[in-house]
Scaffold this motif. Sequence first.
Motif, mmCIF file in Angstrom:
data_model
loop_
_atom_site.group_PDB
_atom_site.id
_atom_site.type_symbol
_atom_site.label_atom_id
_atom_site.label_comp_id
_atom_site.label_asym_id
_atom_site.label_seq_id
_atom_site.Cartn_x
_atom_site.Cartn_y
_atom_site.Cartn_z
ATOM 1 N N THR A 198 81.861 -93.789 -70.622
ATOM 2 C CA THR A 198 83.034 -92.965 -70.345
ATOM 3 C C THR A 198 84.232 -93.594 -71.024
ATOM 4 N N ASP A 199 85.371 -92.934 -70.935
ATOM 5 C CA ASP A 199 86.608 -93.517 -71.441
ATOM 6 C C ASP A 199 87.129 -94.597 -70.506
ATOM 7 N N GLY A 200 86.516 -94.714 -69.329
ATOM 8 C CA GLY A 200 86.925 -95.722 -68.362
ATOM 9 C C GLY A 200 86.122 -96.994 -68.506
ATOM 10 N N SER A 201 85.671 -97.545 -67.388
ATOM 11 C CA SER A 201 85.047 -98.864 -67.395
ATOM 12 C C SER A 201 83.545 -98.827 -67.132
ATOM 13 N N LEU A 202 82.923 -97.651 -67.254
ATOM 14 C CA LEU A 202 81.473 -97.557 -67.075
ATOM 15 C C LEU A 202 80.788 -97.902 -68.388
ATOM 16 N N ALA A 262 96.090 -104.141 -68.210
ATOM 17 C CA ALA A 262 95.767 -104.519 -69.586
ATOM 18 C C ALA A 262 96.216 -105.929 -69.931
ATOM 19 N N THR A 263 97.138 -106.501 -69.146
ATOM 20 C CA THR A 263 97.662 -107.837 -69.425
ATOM 21 C C THR A 263 97.304 -108.780 -68.278
ATOM 22 N N PRO A 264 97.366 -110.107 -68.509
ATOM 23 C CA PRO A 264 96.988 -111.048 -67.448
ATOM 24 C C PRO A 264 97.825 -110.905 -66.180
ATOM 25 N N LEU A 265 99.105 -110.582 -66.338
ATOM 26 C CA LEU A 265 99.993 -110.429 -65.185
ATOM 27 C C LEU A 265 100.652 -109.055 -65.222
ATOM 28 N N THR A 266 101.100 -108.597 -64.051
ATOM 29 C CA THR A 266 101.746 -107.293 -63.934
ATOM 30 C C THR A 266 103.243 -107.475 -63.709
ATOM 31 N N ARG A 267 104.037 -106.587 -64.282
ATOM 32 C CA ARG A 267 105.479 -106.654 -64.088
ATOM 33 C C ARG A 267 105.844 -106.462 -62.611
ATOM 34 N N HIS A 286 65.243 -101.831 -70.557
ATOM 35 C CA HIS A 286 66.027 -103.027 -70.246
ATOM 36 C C HIS A 286 67.499 -102.715 -69.976
ATOM 37 N N GLN A 287 67.859 -101.458 -69.882
ATOM 38 C CA GLN A 287 69.265 -101.112 -69.711
ATOM 39 C C GLN A 287 69.767 -101.490 -68.323
ATOM 40 N N ARG A 288 71.014 -101.927 -68.282
ATOM 41 C CA ARG A 288 71.740 -102.200 -67.046
ATOM 42 C C ARG A 288 73.139 -101.635 -67.190
ATOM 43 N N ARG A 289 73.764 -101.320 -66.055
ATOM 44 C CA ARG A 289 75.087 -100.716 -66.118
ATOM 45 C C ARG A 289 76.068 -101.457 -65.220
ATOM 46 N N ILE A 290 77.322 -101.479 -65.674
ATOM 47 C CA ILE A 290 78.402 -102.039 -64.882
ATOM 48 C C ILE A 290 79.546 -101.043 -64.856
ATOM 49 N N GLN A 291 80.368 -101.138 -63.861
ATOM 50 C CA GLN A 291 81.631 -100.406 -63.829
ATOM 51 C C GLN A 291 82.680 -101.381 -63.350
ATOM 52 N N ALA A 292 83.539 -101.800 -64.289
ATOM 53 C CA ALA A 292 84.449 -102.918 -64.014
ATOM 54 C C ALA A 292 83.592 -104.085 -63.526
ATOM 55 N N ALA A 293 84.006 -104.746 -62.440
ATOM 56 C CA ALA A 293 83.246 -105.895 -61.942
ATOM 57 C C ALA A 293 82.289 -105.459 -60.839
ATOM 58 N N ILE A 296 93.102 -96.753 -73.396
ATOM 59 C CA ILE A 296 91.680 -96.445 -73.589
ATOM 60 C C ILE A 296 90.797 -97.671 -73.797
ATOM 61 N N ARG A 297 91.382 -98.822 -74.097
ATOM 62 C CA ARG A 297 90.518 -99.981 -74.297
ATOM 63 C C ARG A 297 90.015 -100.481 -72.950
ATOM 64 N N LEU A 298 88.964 -101.264 -72.989
ATOM 65 C CA LEU A 298 88.407 -101.821 -71.762
ATOM 66 C C LEU A 298 89.433 -102.723 -71.086
ATOM 67 N N GLY A 299 89.488 -102.660 -69.764
ATOM 68 C CA GLY A 299 90.372 -103.534 -69.013
ATOM 69 C C GLY A 299 89.889 -104.975 -69.074
ATOM 70 N N PRO A 300 90.685 -105.904 -68.578
ATOM 71 C CA PRO A 300 90.326 -107.324 -68.704
ATOM 72 C C PRO A 300 89.019 -107.684 -68.007
ATOM 73 N N SER A 301 88.743 -107.102 -66.852
ATOM 74 C CA SER A 301 87.503 -107.432 -66.139
ATOM 75 C C SER A 301 86.293 -106.950 -66.918
ATOM 76 N N THR A 302 86.263 -105.652 -67.232
ATOM 77 C CA THR A 302 85.140 -105.100 -67.989
ATOM 78 C C THR A 302 85.058 -105.739 -69.369
ATOM 79 N N GLY A 303 86.211 -105.927 -70.008
ATOM 80 C CA GLY A 303 86.216 -106.510 -71.341
ATOM 81 C C GLY A 303 85.626 -107.903 -71.376
#
Length: 855
Positions: free
Chosen positions: A169-173, A335-340, A181-188, A145-152
Motif C-alpha cells: 500500500t502507500d502506507g506501511s504495509l 518522518a523525522t526523529p523528533l516532532t515539533r 517464504h513471504q512475511r508481512r509487517i505493518q509498521a512495527a 509517501i515514503r516509509l516512516g522511520p519504524s517501517t523504514g
Amino acid sequence: MDINRVRALRGPNVWTRHTAIEAVVGHTDDEASIDRIDGLEARLRARLPALPALRTADGAWMSVPRALAQLALTLQAEAGCPVAFVRELGTREPGVTRIVFEYSQEAVGRLALDTALALLEAARTDAPFDTAAALAKLRELDEDIRLGPSTGAIVQAGVARGIPFRRLTDGSLVQFGWGVHQRRIQAAEVDATSAIAESIAQDKELTKQLLVSIGVPVPGGGAVDEIEDAWKIMQSLGAPAVVKPRDGSQGRGVTVDVQTREQLEAAWAAAYEISGDVIVERYIPGDDYRLLVVDGKLVAAARRDPPQVIGDGRHTVRELVDEVNRDPRRGDGHATPLTRIRLDAIAIARLALQGLGADSVPEAGRKVVLRNNANLSTGGAATDVTDEVHPDVAARAVEAARMIGLHICGVDIVCRTVSQPLEEQGGGIVEVNAAPGLRMHLAPSYGSPRPLGEAIVGTLYPAGGDGRVPTVAVTGTNGKTTTVRLIAHLLAGSGLKVGMTNTDGVYVDGVQTDSGDCSGPKSARNVLMHPDVQAAVFETARGGILREGLGFDRCKVGVVTNIGQGAHLGLNHIETPEEVAWVKGVVVENVAPDGMAVLNGEDPLCAAMADRCPGSVTLFGHDGTHPVLAAHRARAHRVVFRRGDAIVCAHREREWRLPLSGIPLTGSGSIGFQVANAMAAIAAAWALDMDWTAMRRGLATFVSDAGTVPGRFNVFDYRGATVVADYGHNPDAMAALVQAVSTMTAARRSVVISGAGDRRDEDLRGQTRILGEAFDEVILYQDAAQRGRADGEVVALLREGLAGASRTTRVDAINGEFVAIDAALARLEPGHLCLILVDQVQEALDHIAARIREA
C-alpha cells in the motif's frame, strides 16, 4: 524541447539496478549543448545554487536534455531523497535523446521532472522561479509517501540481509520474501501477531486486568463512562490521578497528575473526545519509560521526557518553543526523529497550571512543561537507557508482552529508575502497546541508537534466511517459452509447486491464473506474491525490460537462449543485434552472486555476456569442441553440449550423459532447435542442483504438444498429411524451422505465413526469403493487427522476399488467418507437409483441432 515519453523503471533495467525515470526527449540543434543558449547555465545556477557543474566527465558542456535530468536529480536530492544516478544516451534519430535519473519514490521522481522542466523554462526566459516553494512541495510529497522511520528501519535491515520486499500500500504495509517464504509487517507489527492480541492491547482496562492476574504491578483505578463515577474513583485513590481514553494511542487525550475536580473535568473532556470509556487510575510519580520487547526479549529502553523548554529570563515561552523547533531533527508527523512542539490548547492549559502563558518570560533555568505526557508524537524527547534496565524490570516487560500476545510490544512503565525492581519503588506498567513507534530507539535525543530493524527481521527470518524461492529468468530471441515450460516441468517433477510466466499466461502449480502475453515484470511480481509458490520460472521479454525493468531484484539462474540477427530491431530505439544483447543482458547482470548464468556458447553475443555475470556461468551448444565451449570447460566451468545421440553435462573431468531418445521434445535429436532448448533447460536445472534421476524422468515425460507448449512446433496428422503449427516470427526462427522440417519426409511442402507490422521491412522480406528455398507452396495472409501498416503492406513485403525463390512455385495471398489455414488444409494429400505460422496462437490451434476432428 519536447518530452515524448516518460517511463518509470521499477526494477533493474538497462541503465541501472536502481529505480529510475526514463524520458525520451526531442530537442533542437541549439539544445545539443547548454552553452549554445547564452547565459542559461548561470541563470539555472542562480535559481538552484546546489546544481553541480553542467559538464560531462570529459569536460564538455552537457546537452539541455542532460541538464534537465541533472536538474530533476538535484531537486530530489535537495528535497532529502537519497538519489545519485543520472545519464543520457543518444539515439540514431536526429534531435532525439534518452535521459534517465534515479528516484526513491516514483511520484516524487515524476514531480521532480515536471519541476525541472518548469525551472529550465524559467531560466531560459529569465522568468522568476520560486525554488523554495518547489522544494517544499517535493519534500512534503516525499515525507507523505515514503516509509516512516519504524517501517523504514525494518525494511533497511531486511535489504541488508538480501531479503526482497514489496510495498503493498502507500502506507506501511510491506511484504518481505517470495512465495511460500513471504512475511508481512505493518509498521512495527508482524503478521504472526493476532488481531485478538492487538484488540486486547487497545483496551487499556482489559490489559490491566490481565497483567494483574499474573502479578505484574499496575496502577489501581477503573474505567467509567460518567464523570461522577470518575470523581468517585479519584476520591477512592486518595492520590493524584491519570485520566486517559480506554482505547487511545500516541498519548492523545491523556492527562497526568490530576488533583482537583476542576482539573478532572478538563481531563475528562480531553479523554472523552477520544473514547466514550475513560480510565481513571492512580498517578505514579516518576519518569516515563518505554521498554521495547521483540519476540520475548528486551531489545531497547528509553526514558521519555515531556515537551519542555528552559527559561533564560529574556525570551517568551513562544520564542523558546520556536527555538527548540528549529532543531533539524524535528518535523511534522513521524518522518523525522523528533516532532515539533505545538503551542495548542493543551499546551496553553498546561502552562496555565504553572502560572504561565505563551507570552510569559520564564526566569533563567526554570523548566516549563508544555504537555502532560512524554510521547514523541507530541514533541517529547527520548534518552536511551537500555543498558540500565534491571533484569527484574526486563522480565516484567517480557511477561506483559507475552500475556497480551504481542510479538513486538512497547511497554510503558512509570517509576523513579529502571535500574531497580518496580516493586521496590512503587512503580508500575501503565500501558502495553501494539505496533509501537521505534523512533525513540532508532534516533534517541541522547544516547546510543539501537538496531531494532535487525532484531525484528531476525524474528521473521532466522539467521541465513533470505525469504527467496529458486527463481529462473529466461530471455533470448527464440526458444524462450519452450525452455521456460520445460524448466517448470522439471522443477514440478522434483516435487515443487512452480509459478511460471510466459507469452501464453501465468501458471501456478499447473493451474492457469492469467492469460495473454504475461512475459513482463508485472506477471513476475504476481507469481512471487503467490503464497503457494516454491520455485518460479519467468519468460523475460525484451519489451518488459525496456518498459519497466525486471520484476525481481535478482534471480538464481538467468538463461539467454540466443540473440537473433533480425528480431525486434527498430523498436524502442533498439537498432542492432548488439543493442538487443545489451537489453537482454540485464537478466545476466542480475544473477545472484551465488547463482548461474546459462548462455548459448555458440552465439557470440550470448557468450560475451559471461563478463557481465556476478555469479558463475554455464555455456551450452551443439558442438562440445567449439573453441568457446572447450575453453570454458578447460577453465573448470560447466558446459552442456551434444555428443552423438546424447546431451552431455560436463564439469572438469566429470560427465553426465542424457540420451536424446529419452527426450521426446527433441524428436530423438532430429529437431535441432529443440535440442538447444533442452540443453538450456538442463543447464538451468543442473544449476539448481536437481537430482539427475528426477531430471531424466522429467525430460522423458515432457511432450511438445498443443496442450503443453502451444504454438511451439506442434505436430498434427491431417488425413495422412503432417501439419506443424508454430509461432515463429523472425528470420532466425524461420531458419530453425526449415532445418527441423527438413528432417521430416514429405512429398510436397507448403507454408502459411503472415508478419508483424512493427518489424523492419528487411526482416519481413528475410522470413520469406528463407522459406522460399524450402517450400513448394506459400500462402500469405494478413493477420488481425497490422501495427501501423497499411492494408496489404505486410503481405507485399513478404511477397517481395519470395522473388527469385529457387523452390517455391506457387504463392497465394489470402485475407484472414483462419481462411488461409483452411485453404492450406484443403490442398493437402497424404504424404504432404504443411507448416502453419500462427498469429493468434490459441485460436489458430483450436481451429486446426476442429478441422482435424471434422476430417
